[in-house]
Motif scaffolding. Structure first.
Motif, PDB file in Angstrom:
ATOM      1  N   SER A 202      36.578  34.268  43.280  1.00  0.00           N
ATOM      2  CA  SER A 202      35.114  34.268  43.301  1.00  0.00           C
ATOM      3  C   SER A 202      34.579  35.118  44.451  1.00  0.00           C
ATOM      4  O   SER A 202      33.687  35.949  44.266  1.00  0.00           O
ATOM      5  CB  SER A 202      34.593  32.832  43.411  1.00  0.00           C
ATOM      6  OG  SER A 202      33.177  32.822  43.475  1.00  0.00           O
ATOM      7  N   ASP A 203      35.125  34.907  45.646  1.00  0.00           N
ATOM      8  CA  ASP A 203      34.691  35.690  46.811  1.00  0.00           C
ATOM      9  C   ASP A 203      35.047  37.162  46.631  1.00  0.00           C
ATOM     10  O   ASP A 203      34.296  38.042  47.063  1.00  0.00           O
ATOM     11  CB  ASP A 203      35.338  35.153  48.084  1.00  0.00           C
ATOM     12  CG  ASP A 203      34.788  33.794  48.483  1.00  0.00           C
ATOM     13  OD1 ASP A 203      33.651  33.466  48.067  1.00  0.00           O
ATOM     14  OD2 ASP A 203      35.496  33.041  49.197  1.00  0.00           O
ATOM     15  N   ASP A 206      32.450  38.724  44.414  1.00  0.00           N
ATOM     16  CA  ASP A 206      31.197  38.945  45.146  1.00  0.00           C
ATOM     17  C   ASP A 206      31.310  40.155  46.069  1.00  0.00           C
ATOM     18  O   ASP A 206      30.364  40.941  46.207  1.00  0.00           O
ATOM     19  CB  ASP A 206      30.845  37.707  45.972  1.00  0.00           C
ATOM     20  CG  ASP A 206      30.440  36.515  45.103  1.00  0.00           C
ATOM     21  OD1 ASP A 206      30.078  36.739  43.939  1.00  0.00           O
ATOM     22  OD2 ASP A 206      30.488  35.371  45.612  1.00  0.00           O
ATOM     23  N   LYS A 209      31.303  43.347  43.985  1.00  0.00           N
ATOM     24  CA  LYS A 209      29.948  43.561  43.476  1.00  0.00           C
ATOM     25  C   LYS A 209      29.059  44.181  44.550  1.00  0.00           C
ATOM     26  O   LYS A 209      28.265  45.097  44.282  1.00  0.00           O
ATOM     27  CB  LYS A 209      29.353  42.235  43.002  1.00  0.00           C
ATOM     28  CG  LYS A 209      27.971  42.373  42.379  1.00  0.00           C
ATOM     29  CD  LYS A 209      27.477  41.032  41.835  1.00  0.00           C
ATOM     30  CE  LYS A 209      26.097  41.197  41.183  1.00  0.00           C
ATOM     31  NZ  LYS A 209      25.617  39.897  40.631  1.00  0.00           N
ATOM     32  N   SER A 210      29.187  43.702  45.784  1.00  0.00           N
ATOM     33  CA  SER A 210      28.424  44.260  46.897  1.00  0.00           C
ATOM     34  C   SER A 210      28.816  45.711  47.163  1.00  0.00           C
ATOM     35  O   SER A 210      27.965  46.572  47.415  1.00  0.00           O
ATOM     36  CB  SER A 210      28.658  43.416  48.161  1.00  0.00           C
ATOM     37  OG  SER A 210      27.944  43.941  49.265  1.00  0.00           O
TER      38      SER A 210
END
Length: 299
Positions: A202-203, A206, A209-210
């Motif tokens: 999950s991290d 993220d 995506k950033s």
């Protein structure tokens, strides 16, 4: 047994040779996975009158290098108390154990020459990186931008940005399903993403995506881009003539330096080889005709 000088035998040999030569698959040469991408060095250096920091750092590097023969990510500490130094290395997910070891083996000397006695340092090569920090060093966000570069060539129009964004969307999904590493070709775009080895799915998603959002904004219509955050990095390269084949696992690097015109290399070499074969065929025909004329004169 000597080589036959019969013109017809020579003709068959030459024809087979040139035919096989033209059928040899053309592959892109691997970019150098041990080339330096960037380095980050803390401004503060450790005071080491007794050499305890140097010993701890040397032991840390020794442990990291030895582990690189069997792992692509390893995190450990060395020293004790205030002299504790934590560190890690990570190799790109598609590197072999031998390539990983070769890459990581270059990092200790590079860190020393580039950062000296800095209390924290990160040295990033195309295929691997090392990070170390002395106990008490201020931690940074996993999303912090460390380095980015965009290709100097821009692609105007022809739906490039839509194609790139669709490819980057595939990358965001793929790195999660790939548990921290993903590389693929999509619509003439070569993509690669990797997260730090101990980051959860999950991290990791993220973080990537950033990185993708930064690439879209800061690289715009650039033909390629690389974005390195503290906990992940991404790379993309657009090849209008098709993504070139790569000859080994280590060649699947973030190779934005490769020119898009390299997609024509195979065609160029094929033309050259075809011309050489044509000249060879003409010479063989002349030799054959000369042999026949000589036999006729002898009669």
């Amino acid at each position: 047994m000597g080589f036959s000088t019969n013109p017809f035998s020579f003709f068959l040999f030459s024809l087979i040779f040139f035919t096989n030569l033209e059928l040899i698959p053309l592959v892109e040469s691997a970019s150098d996975y041990t080339a330096l991408v960037y380095k980050g060095c803390a401004k503060q250096a450790f005071s080491d009158p007794t050499g305890v920091y140097s010993q701890a750092l040397s032991a840390l590097f020794g442990s990291l290098v030895s582990q690189s023969t069997k792992a692509r990510f390893f995190k450990t500490t060395s020293g004790s108390g205030q002299t504790t130094i934590s560190g890690l290395f990570q190799c790109r997910g598609d590197l072999s154990n031998a390539d990983c070891y070769n890459c990581v083996g270059k990092l200790p000397q590079m860190a020393d020459s580039l950062c000296g006695k800095a209390i924290a340092a990160r040295v990033q090569l195309y295929g691997c990186y090392v990070l170390y920090e002395v106990s008490g060093f201020t931690q940074v966000s996993g999303m912090e931008l460390l380095y980015k570069t965009c290709g100097t060539t821009n692609v105007a129009g022809s739906g490039f940005e839509e194609r790139r964004d669709a490819a980057l969307q595939v990358l965001e999904t793929g790195v999660v399903s790939g548990h921290g590493f993903y590389t693929t070709n999509y619509e003439a775009v070569y993509l690669l993403a990797q997260c730090e080895g101990d980051l959860g799915d999950s991290d990791c998603g993220d973080c990537v995506k950033s990185a993708v959002q930064r690439a879209q904004v800061e690289c715009g219509s650039s033909i390629s881009g690389q974005v390195y955050l503290h906990k992940c990095f991404i790379s993309y390269s657009y090849y209008p003539n098709g993504v070139p084949r790569r000859s080994s696992s280590s060649s699947s690097s973030s190779s934005s330096s490769l020119s898009s015109s390299e997609g024509n290399t195979g065609k160029t070499v094929a033309i050259i080889l075809g011309g050489a074969a044509g000249v060879g065929f003409l010479v063989i025909c002349l030799l054959f005709a000369r042999s026949l004329m000589k036999k006729h004169d002898d009669l």
